[in-house]
Design a protein around this motif. Structure first.
Motif, PDB file in Angstrom:
ATOM      1  N   GLU A 285      36.301  37.731  46.352  1.00  0.00           N
ATOM      2  CA  GLU A 285      36.487  37.803  47.798  1.00  0.00           C
ATOM      3  C   GLU A 285      35.341  38.604  48.387  1.00  0.00           C
ATOM      4  O   GLU A 285      34.943  39.634  47.844  1.00  0.00           O
ATOM      5  CB  GLU A 285      37.810  38.482  48.148  1.00  0.00           C
ATOM      6  CG  GLU A 285      39.031  37.651  47.854  1.00  0.00           C
ATOM      7  CD  GLU A 285      40.316  38.307  48.340  1.00  0.00           C
ATOM      8  OE1 GLU A 285      40.260  39.385  48.978  1.00  0.00           O
ATOM      9  OE2 GLU A 285      41.383  37.742  48.068  1.00  0.00           O
ATOM     10  N   LEU A 286      34.837  38.102  49.488  1.00  0.00           N
ATOM     11  CA  LEU A 286      33.758  38.763  50.218  1.00  0.00           C
ATOM     12  C   LEU A 286      34.148  38.724  51.691  1.00  0.00           C
ATOM     13  O   LEU A 286      34.491  37.656  52.205  1.00  0.00           O
ATOM     14  CB  LEU A 286      32.439  38.012  49.984  1.00  0.00           C
ATOM     15  CG  LEU A 286      31.162  38.614  50.505  1.00  0.00           C
ATOM     16  CD1 LEU A 286      30.875  39.959  49.849  1.00  0.00           C
ATOM     17  CD2 LEU A 286      29.997  37.667  50.256  1.00  0.00           C
ATOM     18  N   ASP A 287      34.129  39.853  52.321  1.00  0.00           N
ATOM     19  CA  ASP A 287      34.555  39.939  53.730  1.00  0.00           C
ATOM     20  C   ASP A 287      35.970  39.400  53.920  1.00  0.00           C
ATOM     21  O   ASP A 287      36.281  38.768  54.934  1.00  0.00           O
ATOM     22  CB  ASP A 287      33.584  39.177  54.641  1.00  0.00           C
ATOM     23  CG  ASP A 287      32.162  39.711  54.582  1.00  0.00           C
ATOM     24  OD1 ASP A 287      31.996  40.935  54.430  1.00  0.00           O
ATOM     25  OD2 ASP A 287      31.227  38.899  54.676  1.00  0.00           O
ATOM     26  N   GLY A 288      36.838  39.586  52.921  1.00  0.00           N
ATOM     27  CA  GLY A 288      38.224  39.149  53.017  1.00  0.00           C
ATOM     28  C   GLY A 288      38.458  37.670  52.801  1.00  0.00           C
ATOM     29  O   GLY A 288      39.576  37.188  52.924  1.00  0.00           O
ATOM     30  N   GLU A 289      37.408  36.929  52.462  1.00  0.00           N
ATOM     31  CA  GLU A 289      37.514  35.481  52.256  1.00  0.00           C
ATOM     32  C   GLU A 289      37.184  35.132  50.812  1.00  0.00           C
ATOM     33  O   GLU A 289      36.350  35.790  50.185  1.00  0.00           O
ATOM     34  CB  GLU A 289      36.538  34.734  53.170  1.00  0.00           C
ATOM     35  CG  GLU A 289      36.797  34.925  54.652  1.00  0.00           C
ATOM     36  CD  GLU A 289      38.087  34.269  55.112  1.00  0.00           C
ATOM     37  OE1 GLU A 289      38.450  33.196  54.576  1.00  0.00           O
ATOM     38  OE2 GLU A 289      38.741  34.841  56.002  1.00  0.00           O
ATOM     39  N   VAL A 290      37.812  34.075  50.297  1.00  0.00           N
ATOM     40  CA  VAL A 290      37.484  33.588  48.955  1.00  0.00           C
ATOM     41  C   VAL A 290      36.042  33.098  48.977  1.00  0.00           C
ATOM     42  O   VAL A 290      35.676  32.242  49.787  1.00  0.00           O
ATOM     43  CB  VAL A 290      38.450  32.471  48.510  1.00  0.00           C
ATOM     44  CG1 VAL A 290      37.968  31.819  47.228  1.00  0.00           C
ATOM     45  CG2 VAL A 290      39.858  33.030  48.328  1.00  0.00           C
ATOM     46  N   ALA A 291      35.220  33.664  48.091  1.00  0.00           N
ATOM     47  CA  ALA A 291      33.795  33.358  48.076  1.00  0.00           C
ATOM     48  C   ALA A 291      33.361  32.664  46.792  1.00  0.00           C
ATOM     49  O   ALA A 291      32.231  32.194  46.698  1.00  0.00           O
ATOM     50  CB  ALA A 291      32.992  34.642  48.251  1.00  0.00           C
ATOM     51  N   GLY A 292      34.237  32.618  45.783  1.00  0.00           N
ATOM     52  CA  GLY A 292      33.868  31.976  44.530  1.00  0.00           C
ATOM     53  C   GLY A 292      34.921  32.206  43.472  1.00  0.00           C
ATOM     54  O   GLY A 292      35.912  32.899  43.700  1.00  0.00           O
ATOM     55  N   PHE A 293      34.685  31.589  42.323  1.00  0.00           N
ATOM     56  CA  PHE A 293      35.592  31.761  41.194  1.00  0.00           C
ATOM     57  C   PHE A 293      34.848  31.539  39.895  1.00  0.00           C
ATOM     58  O   PHE A 293      33.765  30.958  39.864  1.00  0.00           O
ATOM     59  CB  PHE A 293      36.795  30.805  41.283  1.00  0.00           C
ATOM     60  CG  PHE A 293      36.446  29.351  41.104  1.00  0.00           C
ATOM     61  CD1 PHE A 293      36.304  28.777  39.843  1.00  0.00           C
ATOM     62  CD2 PHE A 293      36.271  28.533  42.208  1.00  0.00           C
ATOM     63  CE1 PHE A 293      35.985  27.447  39.679  1.00  0.00           C
ATOM     64  CE2 PHE A 293      35.956  27.186  42.057  1.00  0.00           C
ATOM     65  CZ  PHE A 293      35.811  26.641  40.787  1.00  0.00           C
ATOM     66  N   ILE A 294      35.460  32.010  38.822  1.00  0.00           N
ATOM     67  CA  ILE A 294      34.966  31.773  37.472  1.00  0.00           C
ATOM     68  C   ILE A 294      36.167  31.410  36.612  1.00  0.00           C
ATOM     69  O   ILE A 294      37.251  31.958  36.785  1.00  0.00           O
ATOM     70  CB  ILE A 294      34.206  33.002  36.925  1.00  0.00           C
ATOM     71  CG1 ILE A 294      33.395  32.650  35.687  1.00  0.00           C
ATOM     72  CG2 ILE A 294      35.143  34.181  36.689  1.00  0.00           C
ATOM     73  CD1 ILE A 294      32.371  33.725  35.317  1.00  0.00           C
ATOM     74  N   ARG A 295      35.981  30.442  35.725  1.00  0.00           N
ATOM     75  CA  ARG A 295      37.043  30.036  34.798  1.00  0.00           C
ATOM     76  C   ARG A 295      36.680  30.547  33.415  1.00  0.00           C
ATOM     77  O   ARG A 295      35.600  30.260  32.901  1.00  0.00           O
ATOM     78  CB  ARG A 295      37.200  28.517  34.771  1.00  0.00           C
ATOM     79  CG  ARG A 295      38.307  28.063  33.843  1.00  0.00           C
ATOM     80  CD  ARG A 295      38.611  26.575  34.026  1.00  0.00           C
ATOM     81  NE  ARG A 295      39.756  26.193  33.229  1.00  0.00           N
ATOM     82  CZ  ARG A 295      39.693  25.391  32.168  1.00  0.00           C
ATOM     83  NH1 ARG A 295      38.543  24.851  31.797  1.00  0.00           N
ATOM     84  NH2 ARG A 295      40.788  25.109  31.489  1.00  0.00           N
ATOM     85  N   LEU A 296      37.586  31.318  32.814  1.00  0.00           N
ATOM     86  CA  LEU A 296      37.371  31.936  31.511  1.00  0.00           C
ATOM     87  C   LEU A 296      38.521  31.554  30.599  1.00  0.00           C
ATOM     88  O   LEU A 296      39.673  31.838  30.909  1.00  0.00           O
ATOM     89  CB  LEU A 296      37.319  33.457  31.672  1.00  0.00           C
ATOM     90  CG  LEU A 296      37.061  34.271  30.411  1.00  0.00           C
ATOM     91  CD1 LEU A 296      35.634  34.069  29.922  1.00  0.00           C
ATOM     92  CD2 LEU A 296      37.333  35.742  30.677  1.00  0.00           C
ATOM     93  N   VAL A 297      38.191  30.895  29.473  1.00  0.00           N
ATOM     94  CA  VAL A 297      39.220  30.405  28.554  1.00  0.00           C
ATOM     95  C   VAL A 297      38.796  30.671  27.108  1.00  0.00           C
ATOM     96  O   VAL A 297      37.617  30.898  26.827  1.00  0.00           O
ATOM     97  CB  VAL A 297      39.472  28.889  28.753  1.00  0.00           C
ATOM     98  CG1 VAL A 297      40.013  28.598  30.145  1.00  0.00           C
ATOM     99  CG2 VAL A 297      38.210  28.080  28.489  1.00  0.00           C
ATOM    100  N   PRO A 298      39.753  30.616  26.173  1.00  0.00           N
ATOM    101  CA  PRO A 298      39.356  30.677  24.764  1.00  0.00           C
ATOM    102  C   PRO A 298      38.407  29.520  24.453  1.00  0.00           C
ATOM    103  O   PRO A 298      38.562  28.418  24.994  1.00  0.00           O
ATOM    104  CB  PRO A 298      40.680  30.525  24.012  1.00  0.00           C
ATOM    105  CG  PRO A 298      41.721  30.998  24.979  1.00  0.00           C
ATOM    106  CD  PRO A 298      41.213  30.567  26.334  1.00  0.00           C
ATOM    107  N   ALA A 299      37.435  29.771  23.580  1.00  0.00           N
ATOM    108  CA  ALA A 299      36.468  28.727  23.236  1.00  0.00           C
ATOM    109  C   ALA A 299      37.130  27.554  22.520  1.00  0.00           C
ATOM    110  O   ALA A 299      36.678  26.416  22.646  1.00  0.00           O
ATOM    111  CB  ALA A 299      35.350  29.316  22.384  1.00  0.00           C
TER     112      ALA A 299
END
Length: 175
Positions: free
Chosen positions: A66-80
């Motif tokens: 979140e940047l300035d209270g807004e969703v600004a991005g995401f990352i997906r992290l999972v077992p390989a």
């Protein structure tokens, strides 16, 4: 004191948090808006009714910026993989940043959040795939300590051109 010189612009802090199911609609919009063959090998996401989360893509796999209270991005992290032999490895399988938030530290903050989440899951290593022609992403990953560990030449045919699939990785025990 002379106030005529331009003051340096300071960026607001980026908040990294666990995704919530309620983020799904905003993340779906972000994915549609950010889609590009610079980083995507799949087809352009369908209309606004395709859900972001499903049985294979759970909110628990994602961190949201979140940047300035807004969703600004995401990352997906999972077992390989599901194998016990590489339980110590986590893989980044997606990193998206809203166009308005690029070059403001969001990608770096998401990566660092992923390192911490992976360490909490007892991971000692993190990997990712990046398209060979995605120079901005590769530069960010290299600046964050990732190294190229393998290349599948011409693995994808995107808009009439063959593009390499580059495997990058880094230790989570080196800092």
């Amino acid at each position: 004191m002379d106030e005529s010189y331009p003051k340096p612009r300071t960026s607001p802090p980026v908040l990294i948090r666990a995704a919530r199911r309620s983020d799904g609609d905003r993340l779906a919009v972000l994915t549609r808006e950010a889609w590009s063959t610079l980083h995507a090998v799949g087809p352009r996401p369908a209309g606004p009714y395709e859900p972001f989360f499903d049985d294979l893509h759970l909110p628990s796999h994602y961190l949201v910026a979140e940047l300035d209270g807004e969703v600004a991005g995401f990352i997906r992290l999972v077992p390989a993989s599901s194998l016990a032999a590489n339980r110590h490895v986590r893989q980044i399988q997606g990193l998206e940043i809203a166009a308005s938030a690029r070059r403001r530290g969001v990608g770096r903050a998401l990566l660092r959040g992923a390192y911490e989440a992976a360490r909490r899951q007892s991971a000692t290593r993190i990997t990712l795939h990046v398209l060979g022609h995605n120079a901005p992403a590769r530069a960010l990953y290299e600046a964050e300590g990732f190294t190229v560990e393998g290349v599948l030449p011409g693995e994808f045919l995107l808009e009439g051109a063959y593009v390499d699939d580059v495997l990058m990785g880094r230790s989570l025990t080196d800092g």
